[in-house]
Design a protein around this motif. Structure first.
Motif, short mmCIF file in Angstrom:
data_model
loop_
_atom_site.label_atom_id
_atom_site.label_comp_id
_atom_site.label_asym_id
_atom_site.label_seq_id
_atom_site.Cartn_x
_atom_site.Cartn_y
_atom_site.Cartn_z
N VAL A 1 8.90 -0.01 -8.86
CA VAL A 1 7.67 0.43 -8.18
C VAL A 1 8.00 1.45 -7.10
CG1 VAL A 1 5.86 -0.30 -6.58
CG2 VAL A 1 6.29 -1.61 -8.67
N ALA A 2 9.01 1.15 -6.29
CA ALA A 2 9.39 2.04 -5.19
C ALA A 2 9.82 3.42 -5.72
CB ALA A 2 10.49 1.42 -4.35
N ASP A 3 10.64 3.41 -6.79
CA ASP A 3 11.11 4.68 -7.36
C ASP A 3 9.94 5.49 -7.93
OD1 ASP A 3 13.67 3.98 -6.68
OD2 ASP A 3 14.22 3.28 -8.69
N ALA A 4 9.06 4.81 -8.67
CA ALA A 4 7.94 5.51 -9.28
C ALA A 4 6.96 6.02 -8.23
CB ALA A 4 7.22 4.59 -10.27
N LEU A 5 6.75 5.23 -7.18
CA LEU A 5 5.85 5.65 -6.12
C LEU A 5 6.40 6.87 -5.39
CD1 LEU A 5 3.21 4.92 -4.71
CD2 LEU A 5 4.51 3.40 -3.20
N GLN A 6 7.68 6.87 -5.14
CA GLN A 6 8.30 8.04 -4.49
C GLN A 6 8.16 9.29 -5.36
OE1 GLN A 6 10.39 8.18 -1.21
NE2 GLN A 6 9.27 10.03 -1.75
N ALA A 7 8.30 9.13 -6.67
CA ALA A 7 8.16 10.26 -7.57
C ALA A 7 6.73 10.80 -7.58
CB ALA A 7 8.58 9.85 -8.99
#
Length: 421
Positions: A233-239
């Motif tokens: 979730v954190a990686d996708a949100l940052q992207a």
């Protein structure tokens, strides 16, 4: 087949599993511990028959289904539910089906008395409950209330005091860790030795194991997959934020520590690297996507915080925009609206999802679920930012026209989404 042997190698695995448990929860992490106390009282009421497999299934049903559907999160909520049904065979049977999916009122009769007993003595949090049980006042109150409580409820309270209600969960823990069943005697001896090696009182360790098994491990939850889910979730949100903002360093996505993500109230926080200069235009300043603690059902919720004043007309426009895009309208409230200070507001969504992770869940499915969630959270964030900025503009003819057309714009946005919502 039951295996009574417990060689040093399985004992080492049991000890390692106990050492890997999260640290005991401090009271401030879960407020007054109302949710944990509720689970313990529910489990105590189910303790009357010795068939602990059915007891585990009943607790599993309550944790994964009944608690969310009925909105039962504390003893007060439970008391309100009990008051809706008469204390009769028919009424108790209906409550048993609602709470545990069982067809007997025996447990509900014990539950009614336990809830009454705790209410009379103002026990509302988990910290109060075991502390009070080990005082002279508890024994006196129990003796004085024996006629009212009845023998069954009195016995349950004594068993709770001695930790007897924890035994089934310790056995469940040992069986899950070792991958096979062992006798209660061997399991409890190994648990005693492990507690001594850890320097922790047996009752304290047993209660911790019981809490975790009731609310998470005991319903086949895989906390390690939950950590993976949050990382995705954190990686996708940052992207998503980097793509929309054109500068990945402008906003920071901060993820809670892995230990907290396993069981506690934790998640991701999106904040700007530098606060914007104060203006008259309302702005969104932070987003928090979080899970409730395991004792509260691991429910997922979203908060977007901002500054500036939102008029009633603009709040209505925000609600219309979200509904037109296929989302629930936010619950908006002011955290700080003191005259002369910058107003702080909070937009909140309670999502239906609960982050129970099945042990047979494929990693690809975990990643897909996380990416979909991050996309929806990012969409909420962008919608809220745009509507907050709109709210700072005068409601002249042009602004009124924009507010009136948000439904058409959002519908067009929704139809162009590639993710199928």
């Amino acid at each position: 087949m039951l295996d009574d042997s417990l060689t040093p190698e399985p004992f080492e695995r049991l000890l390692t599993a106990l050492l890997e448990l999260p640290p005991p929860q401090s009271p401030h992490e879960y407020g007054d511990g109302a949710a944990q106390l509720l689970l313990e009282v529910m489990d105590t009421a189910l303790h009357t028959p010795p068939a602990w497999a059915q007891r585990m299934a009943a607790v599993r049903y309550f944790c994964k289904h009944a608690r969310h559907r009925l909105g039962v999160g504390s003893l007060r909520d439970l008391q309100a539910l009990l008051e809706q049904y008469p204390p009769s065979d028919e009424g108790d049977g209906e409550v048993a089906r609602l709470l545990w999916n069982v067809h007997t009122g025996e447990h509900v009769r014990a539950l009614r008395v336990l809830v009454w007993f705790l209410a009379v003595h103002d026990i509302t949090g988990l910290v109060q409950w075991p502390a009070w049980m080990h005082t002279v006042g508890f024994e006196e109150a129990l003796r004085e209330s024996l006629d009212t409580l009845g023998a069954v409820a009195a016995l349950l309270l004594w068993q709770a005091k001695s930790g007897r209600t924890d035994h089934a969960w310790v056995l469940r823990f040992a069986r899950r860790v070792l991958g096979r069943s062992v006798s209660e005697g061997h399991a409890m001896l190994a648990f005693r030795d492990a507690a001594e090696a850890m320097g922790v009182p047996q009752l304290v360790l047993a209660r911790q194991v019981a809490h975790l098994e009731r609310a998470a491990m005991g319903v086949d939850d895989a906390p390690g997959l939950r950590v993976l889910w949050w990382q995705c979730v954190a990686d996708a949100l940052q992207a998503h934020i980097a793509q929309e903002q054109g500068n990945s360093d402008e906003w920071r996505v901060e993820l809670s520590p892995a230990a907290a993500l396993r069981y506690a109230e934790a998640g991701v926080v999106l904040e700007p690297q530098a606060r914007a200069l104060r203006t008259d235009t309302p702005i969104a300043t932070a987003m928090r996507l979080s899970q409730k603690s395991w004792a509260q059902g691991l429910g997922l919720w979203l908060e977007i915080e901002g500054e500036g004043r939102l008029s009633a007309a603009h709040q209505a426009a925000i609600a219309e925009r979200f509904e037109a895009a296929g989302h629930l309208a936010p619950q908006l409230r002011y955290l700080n609206a003191v005259s002369g200070q910058r107003a702080t507001w909070l937009a909140t969504w309670r999502w239906e999802d609960a982050l129970w992770m099945s042990r047979d869940m494929a990693v690809a499915d975990v990643r897909r679920w996380a990416q979909d969630t991050a996309l929806i959270a990012a969409e909420h964030w962008l919608l809220m930012r745009g509507m907050a900025t709109l709210a700072g503009k005068p409601m002249g003819p042009a602004a009124e026209l924009a507010a009136g057309n948000v439904k058409m714009e959002a519908t067009n946005e929704k139809s162009s989404r590639a993710w199928g919502r």
